[in-house]
Design an enzyme around this catalytic site. Structure first.
Site, mmCIF file in Angstrom:
data_model
loop_
_atom_site.group_PDB
_atom_site.id
_atom_site.type_symbol
_atom_site.label_atom_id
_atom_site.label_comp_id
_atom_site.label_asym_id
_atom_site.label_seq_id
_atom_site.Cartn_x
_atom_site.Cartn_y
_atom_site.Cartn_z
ATOM 1 N N HIS A 51 -0.143 -10.950 1.463
ATOM 2 C CA HIS A 51 0.552 -9.797 2.029
ATOM 3 C C HIS A 51 1.655 -10.303 2.952
ATOM 4 O O HIS A 51 1.497 -11.335 3.634
ATOM 5 C CB HIS A 51 -0.421 -8.902 2.796
ATOM 6 C CG HIS A 51 -1.271 -8.051 1.906
ATOM 7 N ND1 HIS A 51 -1.429 -6.694 2.111
ATOM 8 C CD2 HIS A 51 -1.982 -8.348 0.799
ATOM 9 C CE1 HIS A 51 -2.216 -6.200 1.168
ATOM 10 N NE2 HIS A 51 -2.568 -7.181 0.361
ATOM 11 N N GLU A 65 3.134 -9.701 5.881
ATOM 12 C CA GLU A 65 2.989 -10.047 7.294
ATOM 13 C C GLU A 65 2.052 -11.226 7.511
ATOM 14 O O GLU A 65 2.201 -11.990 8.472
ATOM 15 C CB GLU A 65 2.536 -8.839 8.108
ATOM 16 C CG GLU A 65 1.335 -8.099 7.573
ATOM 17 C CD GLU A 65 1.721 -6.964 6.639
ATOM 18 O OE1 GLU A 65 2.210 -7.267 5.527
ATOM 19 O OE2 GLU A 65 1.500 -5.781 6.990
ATOM 20 N N CYS A 109 -1.321 -2.565 5.922
ATOM 21 C CA CYS A 109 -2.437 -1.951 5.215
ATOM 22 C C CYS A 109 -3.660 -1.869 6.119
ATOM 23 O O CYS A 109 -3.823 -2.639 7.056
ATOM 24 C CB CYS A 109 -2.761 -2.732 3.939
ATOM 25 S SG CYS A 109 -3.521 -4.345 4.224
ATOM 26 N N CYS A 160 -4.529 -6.034 6.897
ATOM 27 C CA CYS A 160 -3.454 -6.536 7.759
ATOM 28 C C CYS A 160 -3.524 -5.897 9.144
ATOM 29 O O CYS A 160 -3.253 -6.561 10.146
ATOM 30 C CB CYS A 160 -2.102 -6.252 7.113
ATOM 31 S SG CYS A 160 -1.791 -7.212 5.609
#
Length: 448
Positions: free
Chosen positions: A97, A99, A155, A264
């Site tokens: 992901h 980040e 997320c 995240c």
């Protein structure tokens, strides 16, 4: 204004780098970057940090010097590794992901800055963002600040739940007309607290079936609000963590059990206590925290603040150099356009000072050519091993150099104590138990 500048710097840098990529790799559904500012802003930064504990909705970015802003890392991606590709030599990146990759890229950058202190030339160490401490180890220069930009809400709980209760009464309609987009939407999507150009008008009458759906959604939202969540393997979206007894085993994952990865939202909340640097770098440096988080499609700053920081308010007193960080939070004046369609299965990353943009196959956790990423545990730990014994450390040596990756991590004792303190705070708040990866993935030899 500063938040918009951070967003523009990251997106412009991506477009610049994308010119050298294949057209498929130039696509992204989620983009992240970390911007570094340097300048005499620390005294202001400390004042802002104190004020931000009272309210996250403060127009305080204006005190930061845009002229000193520099994109240091960039990444894209929305996928995690498939369980069949987990690796016990640290040769894969588990979570791609955007980040999360940006944070791993920042660790790569922090190693490069520490390596400047190995040079015999004084000007090299003076260029580093780290200064040596008299008592041992290093800390970030006082005027250096890091700002995370993410194009979409992280997320997990930050993306799922809104502080606005779903409702069907006339004063608080279930659907509103956004004057800016001329579309009917749930009110939490059209009432960003950071914007003043949006007017909401009651939408059409809601049917009985819609009222039932809204009532059900209200119940679920209350039940799982703030709950720890995990990503879905080989897919998108998150689910609440299962019971406290959830344990991932190496053989279970290889036999087909889903590999569980924390959301995240929860990982960023973890960074706000433990820092961005991870356990290994704690041997050398004090924790490094984010000064601000800018989200391209942020719907409500207050909600993001709650899930990032307020869930761990009861964590208790932390050891010296650690803190319960509350970064400044902001959206942007022009939200990034949504990218419909299926998410790419790859992730790209770039670190300032490196010549190339790296492309990782998120399914396998390796580069498309089959080689390991510069951001995998194996490669980063090799850099740690080269520094260990050559640089001043914050942690007194208790014998020989660790021979295994897991031993080096456990050697950062204060970091490990704070991590357990954080996990207990989540449990005490009734938000679930942090799910760890199988321990076998950290039981590999360091390249000394």
């Amino acid at each position: 204004e500063f938040a918009d500048t951070v967003s523009q710097l990251v997106t412009q840098k991506f477009h610049e780098l994308a010119m050298g990529l294949a057209s498929a790799h130039a696509r992204h559904k989620a983009l992240a970057g970390i911007v570094m500012t340097q300048g005499k802003t620390e005294s202001l930064g400390r004042q802002i940090r104190k004020l931000s504990t009272l309210s996250p909705l403060l127009p305080l970015f204006s005190g930061l010097d845009v002229r000193q802003a520099q994109v240091v890392v960039l990444s894209s991606g929305t996928k995690c590794i498939s369980g069949e590709y987990i690796n016990d030599q640290g040769l894969v990146v588990n979570d791609c992901h955007a980040e999360i990759v940006a944070r791993r890229a920042l660790i790569h950058f922090l190693y490069a800055q520490l390596e400047l202190h190995l040079s015999k030339r004084r000007e090299d160490s003076e260029r580093s963002i780290f200064v040596r401490l008299q008592e041992g180890g290093y800390r970030l220069r006082e005027d250096v600040l890091f700002h995370l930009y993410v194009s979409t809400s992280p997320c997990g709980d930050a993306r799922l739940h809104s502080p606005y209760e779903l409702t069907t009464d006339r004063k608080h309609p279930a659907f509103c007309l956004c004057a800016r987009t001329a579309r009917y939407s749930p009110p939490w999507l059209v009432c960003p607290a950071v914007r003043s150009d949006t007017a909401c008008l009651p939408g059409p009458r809601v049917s009985r079936s819609s009222r039932t759906l809204v009532s059900s959604s209200k119940h679920l939202a209350r039940k799982f609000r703030g709950h720890l969540r995990t990503k879905i393997e080989s897919g998108e979206g998150t689910v609440p963590v299962r019971g406290p007894g959830t344990v991932q085993t190496w053989d279970g994952v290889l036999l087909g059990e889903q590999l569980v990865t924390m959301s995240c939202t929860d990982k960023i909340a973890r960074w706000n206590v433990l820092g961005l640097q991870g356990a290994l770098l704690c041997h050398f440096i004090e924790p490094v925290y984010l000064h601000s988080i800018v989200v391209g499609s942020l719907h409500h700053t207050g909600h993001l603040s709650r899930v990032m920081s307020h869930r761990t308010e009861d964590i208790g007193q932390l050891p010296a150099s650690y803190r319960h960080n509350r970064p400044l939070l902001s959206g942007v004046s022009q939200a990034e356009a949504r990218h419909p369609g299926k998410s790419p299965h790859f992730s790209v990353n770039w670190v300032v000072g490196t010549a190339d943009v790296e492309v990782i196959d998120a399914t396998t956790g390796k580069r498309s050519c089959g080689r390991s990423s510069r951001l995998c545990k194996h490669r980063l730990s090799a850099r740690w091993a080269r520094l260990y014994g050559k640089l001043s450390t914050r942690i007194p040596s208790h014998g020989d150099t660790p021979s295994m990756y897991c031993e080096a991590k456990l050697g950062a004792r204060t970091y490990q104590v704070v991590k357990q303190q954080l996990f207990r705070a989540f449990q005490k708040a009734g938000l679930g138990t942090w799910v760890r990866k199988p321990p076998e993935q950290d039981q590999f030899l360091l390249m000394l």
